[in-house]
Design an enzyme around this catalytic site. Structure first.
Site, PDB file in Angstrom:
ATOM      1  N   THR A 194       0.808  -1.225   0.000  1.00  0.00           N
ATOM      2  CA  THR A 194       0.000   0.000   0.000  1.00  0.00           C
ATOM      3  C   THR A 194       0.839   1.272   0.000  1.00  0.00           C
ATOM      4  O   THR A 194       0.456   2.265  -0.620  1.00  0.00           O
ATOM      5  CB  THR A 194      -0.935  -0.016   1.239  1.00  0.00           C
ATOM      6  OG1 THR A 194      -1.790  -1.143   1.114  1.00  0.00           O
ATOM      7  CG2 THR A 194      -1.762   1.234   1.336  1.00  0.00           C
ATOM      8  N   ASP A 254       1.217  -6.402  -4.556  1.00  0.00           N
ATOM      9  CA  ASP A 254       0.401  -6.404  -3.344  1.00  0.00           C
ATOM     10  C   ASP A 254       0.912  -7.616  -2.588  1.00  0.00           C
ATOM     11  O   ASP A 254       1.092  -8.696  -3.180  1.00  0.00           O
ATOM     12  CB  ASP A 254      -1.078  -6.593  -3.737  1.00  0.00           C
ATOM     13  CG  ASP A 254      -1.996  -6.508  -2.537  1.00  0.00           C
ATOM     14  OD1 ASP A 254      -1.781  -7.278  -1.577  1.00  0.00           O
ATOM     15  OD2 ASP A 254      -2.926  -5.682  -2.558  1.00  0.00           O
ATOM     16  N   SER A 255       1.176  -7.499  -1.293  1.00  0.00           N
ATOM     17  CA  SER A 255       1.868  -8.609  -0.609  1.00  0.00           C
ATOM     18  C   SER A 255       1.015  -9.870  -0.554  1.00  0.00           C
ATOM     19  O   SER A 255       1.537 -10.957  -0.298  1.00  0.00           O
ATOM     20  CB  SER A 255       2.338  -8.191   0.776  1.00  0.00           C
ATOM     21  OG  SER A 255       1.272  -8.134   1.671  1.00  0.00           O
ATOM     22  N   SER A 256      -0.276  -9.752  -0.816  1.00  0.00           N
ATOM     23  CA  SER A 256      -1.114 -10.966  -0.867  1.00  0.00           C
ATOM     24  C   SER A 256      -0.696 -11.846  -2.038  1.00  0.00           C
ATOM     25  O   SER A 256      -1.005 -13.037  -2.065  1.00  0.00           O
ATOM     26  CB  SER A 256      -2.588 -10.599  -1.026  1.00  0.00           C
ATOM     27  OG  SER A 256      -2.945  -9.674  -0.056  1.00  0.00           O
ATOM     28  N   THR A 310       1.422  -4.840   4.087  1.00  0.00           N
ATOM     29  CA  THR A 310       1.256  -5.274   5.476  1.00  0.00           C
ATOM     30  C   THR A 310       0.637  -6.669   5.582  1.00  0.00           C
ATOM     31  O   THR A 310       0.834  -7.354   6.575  1.00  0.00           O
ATOM     32  CB  THR A 310       0.376  -4.290   6.269  1.00  0.00           C
ATOM     33  OG1 THR A 310      -0.893  -4.180   5.621  1.00  0.00           O
ATOM     34  CG2 THR A 310       1.023  -2.933   6.369  1.00  0.00           C
ATOM     35  N   ASP A 311      -0.122  -7.077   4.522  1.00  0.00           N
ATOM     36  CA  ASP A 311      -0.879  -8.328   4.652  1.00  0.00           C
ATOM     37  C   ASP A 311      -0.002  -9.537   4.950  1.00  0.00           C
ATOM     38  O   ASP A 311      -0.355 -10.371   5.786  1.00  0.00           O
ATOM     39  CB  ASP A 311      -1.694  -8.589   3.368  1.00  0.00           C
ATOM     40  CG  ASP A 311      -2.881  -7.641   3.251  1.00  0.00           C
ATOM     41  OD1 ASP A 311      -3.202  -6.979   4.268  1.00  0.00           O
ATOM     42  OD2 ASP A 311      -3.469  -7.559   2.162  1.00  0.00           O
TER      43      ASP A 311
HETATM   44  N1  ASP Z   1      -2.913  -5.432   0.480  1.00  0.00           N
HETATM   45  C1  ASP Z   1      -1.816  -4.605   0.883  1.00  0.00           C
HETATM   46  C2  ASP Z   1      -0.558  -5.427   0.828  1.00  0.00           C
HETATM   47  O1  ASP Z   1      -0.339  -6.224   1.688  1.00  0.00           O
HETATM   48  C3  ASP Z   1      -2.063  -4.063   2.250  1.00  0.00           C
HETATM   49  C4  ASP Z   1      -0.988  -3.139   2.780  1.00  0.00           C
HETATM   50  O2  ASP Z   1       0.078  -2.967   2.244  1.00  0.00           O
HETATM   51  O3  ASP Z   1      -1.221  -2.530   3.821  1.00  0.00           O
HETATM   52  O4  ASP Z   1       0.219  -5.283  -0.083  1.00  0.00           O
END
Ligand code: ASP
Length: 585
Positions: free
Chosen positions: A44, A111-113, A143-144
């Site tokens: 993000t 996106d870390s997902s 963050t994910d």
């Molecule tokens: N979906 C985002 C990710 O993990 C969420 C984030 O970065 O806060 O890449």
């Protein structure tokens, strides 16, 4: 009559000007510069809204945008030192250090997902390639799955000696109100100013051990929690490092990365009524190891022989099962019969590991070549990177047992634990330095057993390792390295212990430091050619050997374009000529 202060400052200014230093400006000749590499993986923090898809990462935008944010880039200073397009510089900090950071963008940004162990390998390879070129590392990440990546990297980075910090944000850094700026700034300041040889995670003013965190909130800026370990640092008015908690590799081995983690691992969360068929299906080949997420302090039903039989069948097939609690806080123990049953089925207790850390550890241990099942099981129950709390065996000398600190406390009218600790922390650096100077191993051990940090520097930033390297005491150097002293500490003049050992020509110490991964900083390598020519001119073979053992190229030229061997020839230094001849063979 003495000089007035204005006369004095004018004289100083003139001297500075004559030396070519900026007067009253930002570019002070003596200010130490440190280099931090920022590896941008996505997340993000660098996302922009897209009409149909929502937030997605945008490539080639971050460095350009950050250059417009004054708290993240000092354009005036940058112009003076001529930085590349992807390199920025922070305004000077209280520590009088310039943190110069380069942004390296991985492709594609994710996106870390969408991340997999293949991306962990990619990050680890960049850390390996750039390890010697930078003082510290920041990894921008979504963050994910940040807790998974942090855990994985903590195991993949073996014998780590530098600071690696993952960070990101809940709101893109390009938005007016966001947490990205503060998180990036905090991570850069810590990575640039402190040697915390761990894979850490920085979020919302706190630095955590990376393999202790879990994402607990999808909406708050305070997104992470480290339920079983206090933060390594708190960034409030001051940045306070909790040095006692910092994990150290305690080794004389060089940094290296481990890649290709085992993918045949999984997380299985038990729940009331889980069927034996579901467990059997999950444990089927090619599964090699699972983290079993159990209730409370590691309990599973002991009135379900069908379930236990499936687990037992799997462990008999050499599938490794690691027991972790579903609770956010607490540890797996054998308090209850329901917990003991699992151990009887061959399940390994995972203490207070997070499921993320347990999964990463399993994946790491199972991918280590040449280990027997017994060795793998042993490794899994050991504390490898501070990922779990192991209760120390035997009695530890505490502050209260230390006569020396007690005597001082008496005079200072100190009684409480916090004050005792403050006295210890103030006294440890100079006492440890004296002990290192005198070669007093017992004194060092005593300071250590009181919880004193043998890596902390004195008023001049000199650590016991600096002193031991000047003295050339191999035993003390070995002990300090095995106690986790960092080879990357720099004193206030920017000198590392390796430079000290070179200056005093302690060849064996240099070899030991190099084995541990020590290298000279770019600052220390400025004008080395001239220094080498001077040694050659004076016939100082021992000095030249010291630089050579430290990995420095002896064929570089000095300020006038002559190489050390040319200088030696011209000066008739036959011994030096002989040395160069041997070097060439
Ligand atoms: N979906 C985002 C990710 O993990 C969420 C984030 O970065 O806060 O890449």
């Amino acid at each position: 009559m003495g000089e007035t202060s204005s006369e004095l400052s004018r004289a100083l200014s003139n001297t500075e000007a004559s030396l070519g230093l900026e007067v009253g400006g930002g570019c002070r000749g003596t200010m130490a510069e440190v280099r931090v590499l920022v590896i941008n993986t996505g997340g993000t923090i660098g996302m922009v809204p897209h009409e149909s898809e929502g937030l997605i990462p945008e490539a080639n935008k971050l460095a350009r945008s950050l250059k417009k944010i004054p708290i993240l880039h000092d354009a005036v200073y940058a112009n003076k030192i001529n930085l590349g397009d992807d390199t920025l510089v922070l305004p000077s900090s209280n520590q009088n250090k310039r943190i110069i950071y380069t942004i390296l963008e991985l492709s594609p940004l994710l996106d870390s997902s969408n991340m997999t162990p293949a991306e962990w390998d990619k990050i680890a390879r960049q850390l390996e390639i750039n390890y010697e070129m930078y003082d510290g590392f920041v990894i921008l990440h979504g963050t994910d799955t940040m807790a998974y990546t942090a855990s994985a990297l903590s195991f993949m980075c073996e014998n780590l000696g530098k600071t690696i910090i993952l960070t990101g944000s809940q709101v893109p850094i390009y938005e007016l109100r966001n947490d990205g700026r503060a998180n990036l700034l905090g991570a850069l300041l810590i990575a640039g100013q402190f040697v915390i040889p761990e894979v850490c995670l920085y979020f919302y003013n706190k630095l955590y051990r990376g393999n202790r965190v879990t994402k607990v909130d999808a909406e708050s800026f305070n997104a992470f929690s480290s339920p079983n370990l206090p933060p390594l640092a708190n960034a409030e008015v001051d940045i306070t490092i909790n040095w006692e908690t910092v994990w150290r590799a305690n080794t004389t081995k060089k940094f290296e990365i481990h890649t290709n983690m085992n993918s045949n691992v999984g997380l299985l969360r038990i729940f009331p009524g889980i069927t034996a068929a579901a467990v059997r299906a999950f444990l089927q080949s090619p599964m090699e190891g699972i983290v079993l997420e159990t209730y409370g302090s590691g309990n599973a039903p002991n009135n379900r022989p069908d379930l236990l039989a499936e687990l037992k069948k799997a462990t008999d097939r050499q599938v490794v099962i690691l027991n972790c609690t579903q609770c956010l806080r607490g540890t797996v123990s054998v308090v209850y019969a329901t917990g003991k049953t699992l151990m009887d089925a061959g399940v390994i207790p995972g203490a207070d590991m997070t499921p993320e850390a347990a999964l990463a550890k399993l994946s790491y241990v199972l991918s280590k070549p040449g280990l027997s099942l017994v060795e793998k099981r042993k490794m899994l129950s050991e504390n490898l990177r501070g990922e779990m709390t192991v209760v120390p065996i035997g009695t530890k000398i505490t502050l209260k047992d230390s006569k020396f600190i007690q005597e001082i406390a008496k005079y200072l009218f100190i009684s409480c634990k916090e004050e005792l600790e403050a006295v210890r922390d103030a006294l440890t650096p100079p006492l440890a330095c004296v002990a290192a100077k005198n070669g007093d191993l017992e004194a060092l051990k005593a300071l250590q057993s009181m919880g004193g940090n043998l890596s902390s520097g004195d008023y001049d930033g000199r650590t016991p390792l600096h002193i031991a390297c000047c003295e050339g005491n191999l035993d003390i150097v070995t002990h300090l390295l095995q106690s986790g002293a960092t080879v990357y500490a720099k004193d206030h003049l920017g000198a590392t212990p390796l430079l000290n050992a070179i200056k005093f020509r302690h060849h064996r110490v240099i070899c030991l430091l190099r084995m541990t991964g020590a290298h000279l900083s770019s600052q220390e390598l400025v004008n080395v050619g001239t220094e080498l020519c001077s040694l050659a001119y004076h016939g100082d073979v021992e000095g030249l050997k010291a630089w050579h053992l430290a990995g420095v190229d002896l064929y570089q030229s000095g300020y006038d374009g002559n190489t050390p061997s040319e200088v030696a020839k011209a000066a008739g230094q036959n011994k030096v000529m002989e040395f160069f001849k041997q070097l060439a063979c």
